[in-house]
Design a protein around this motif. Structure first.
Motif, mmCIF file in Angstrom:
data_model
loop_
_atom_site.group_PDB
_atom_site.id
_atom_site.type_symbol
_atom_site.label_atom_id
_atom_site.label_comp_id
_atom_site.label_asym_id
_atom_site.label_seq_id
_atom_site.Cartn_x
_atom_site.Cartn_y
_atom_site.Cartn_z
ATOM 1 N N UNK A 290 0.838 -1.213 0.000
ATOM 2 C CA UNK A 290 0.000 0.000 0.000
ATOM 3 C C UNK A 290 0.867 1.255 0.000
ATOM 4 N N UNK A 291 1.904 1.269 0.853
ATOM 5 C CA UNK A 291 2.776 2.441 0.925
ATOM 6 C C UNK A 291 3.480 2.688 -0.406
ATOM 7 N N UNK A 292 3.943 1.620 -1.047
ATOM 8 C CA UNK A 292 4.610 1.773 -2.342
ATOM 9 C C UNK A 292 3.638 2.311 -3.390
ATOM 10 N N UNK A 293 2.393 1.833 -3.350
ATOM 11 C CA UNK A 293 1.390 2.322 -4.309
ATOM 12 C C UNK A 293 1.100 3.803 -4.095
ATOM 13 N N UNK A 294 0.981 4.210 -2.833
ATOM 14 C CA UNK A 294 0.735 5.623 -2.525
ATOM 15 C C UNK A 294 1.892 6.490 -2.992
ATOM 16 N N UNK A 295 3.108 5.988 -2.835
ATOM 17 C CA UNK A 295 4.303 6.734 -3.234
ATOM 18 C C UNK A 295 4.564 6.658 -4.738
ATOM 19 N N UNK A 296 3.749 5.859 -5.441
ATOM 20 C CA UNK A 296 3.922 5.728 -6.883
ATOM 21 C C UNK A 296 5.139 4.904 -7.265
ATOM 22 N N UNK A 297 5.526 3.972 -6.398
ATOM 23 C CA UNK A 297 6.692 3.129 -6.667
ATOM 24 C C UNK A 297 6.256 1.685 -6.838
ATOM 25 N N UNK A 298 7.050 0.937 -7.583
ATOM 26 C CA UNK A 298 6.726 -0.458 -7.850
ATOM 27 C C UNK A 298 7.269 -1.358 -6.759
ATOM 28 N N UNK A 299 6.530 -2.430 -6.492
ATOM 29 C CA UNK A 299 7.008 -3.421 -5.538
ATOM 30 C C UNK A 299 8.153 -4.228 -6.139
#
Length: 303
Positions: A192-201
């Protein structure tokens, strides 16, 4: 199992945990949320296999059996795991692991406030002494620009304290299913945090491998060694033996990365360690012992 073998297992657990700060420093370009996700992904299969083997039933059933106490404990571990990773990246490893050692005192205070557990006068004195040590260390971090890392380390310690108190609240004899829940929640929080930050897992494969191996070997391996060893070693002594993590973690980064320790860390850390030792010895006579290991940590952390 003999006491000596149990003590050796606990020491080996501390040695494994002590390498996590170094490993995280070896992948500096990977964000803390991505490390949290992949480290938890590496932890879960090993933990699930151990739980299934020990319990004789599937891990999902074991995780459901821990109830709301396990859920809250798992959420506490999200704080412990994520705070520890960020702390290792943002402040010195010495600062981080020493501040993780504040967890027993947070647990004692929360246990008193939420569960009505008795806290001995000696433990209250140790808490005050620990607060002095933490203020010295955090004050030094403010001057050196590492305040966010110091705060993250304290958040990690608080998260593990929450985990400890919820286990006592739920009267859970087996902590490992709650730890598995913490791993699941950590993966969700990381994604979720990566998605909010616009970064890929998805990060480079070598960094995925390092993070996953850290979860499978150093974090989970240390936890399993500690769990087995603590069956024959009294809690206060187990706490003391696990402090090898605090002592060795700064040594690895000094030997391999040349990271030095500030004067504030040395002074404040010495005061904090004295408080931990005092609390561990005094814990033998208390009705409610707040001391607990990780730094996984947690710690653990951290763990």
């Amino acid at each position: 199992m003999s006491y000596l073998r149990g003590a050796i297992l606990i020491i080996l657990a501390g040695v494994l945990w002590s390498t996590q700060g170094l490993i995280i420093r070896l992948i500096p370009d990977t964000g803390s949320w991505a490390i949290l996700f992949w480290r938890s992904a590496g932890m879960l299969p090993v933990l699930a296999a151990w739980i299934a083997m020990a319990a004789g039933r599937d891990v999902i059933t074991e995780m459901r059996a821990v109830g709301w106490a396990g859920v809250l404990g798992g959420l506490g571990l999200v704080m412990a795991f994520s705070g520890a990773i960020y702390a290792f990246q943002a402040t010195s490893v010495a600062n981080a692991v020493l501040l993780f050692a504040a967890s027993p005192f947070f647990a004692a205070i929360l246990g008193r406030l939420l569960l009505g557990e008795w806290v001995s006068p000696l433990t209250w004195f140790a808490i005050v002494l620990a607060a002095v040590g933490i203020l010295v260390m955090v004050g030094g971090g403010l001057a050196g620009g590492a305040m966010d890392g110091n705060i993250a380390a304290l958040v990690s310690a608080l998260g593990f304290a929450i985990f400890t108190v919820t286990l006592r609240w739920g009267k859970l004899a087996n902590m490992l299913p709650a730890v598995a829940l913490g791993g699941v929640f950590s993966m969700i929080a990381g994604a979720i945090a990566l998605a909010i930050l616009g970064k890929s897992v998805l990060i480079p494969l070598p960094e995925i491998a390092i993070s996953a191996l850290m979860g499978a070997v150093t974090l989970t391996g240390g936890m399993l060694l500690y769990t087995v060893g603590s069956r024959v070693v009294p809690a206060a002594q187990a706490t003391l033996l696990s402090l090898v993590e605090v002592l060795l973690a700064p040594v690895w980064v000094w030997l391999l990365l040349g990271e030095t320790v500030s004067q504030g860390t040395l002074i404040g850390g010495a005061v904090l360690l004295a408080a931990v030792l005092l609390n561990a010895y005094g814990g033998r006579a208390t009705k409610a012992q707040g001391a607990s290991p990780l730094g996984l940590r947690p710690h653990p952390q951290d763990i």
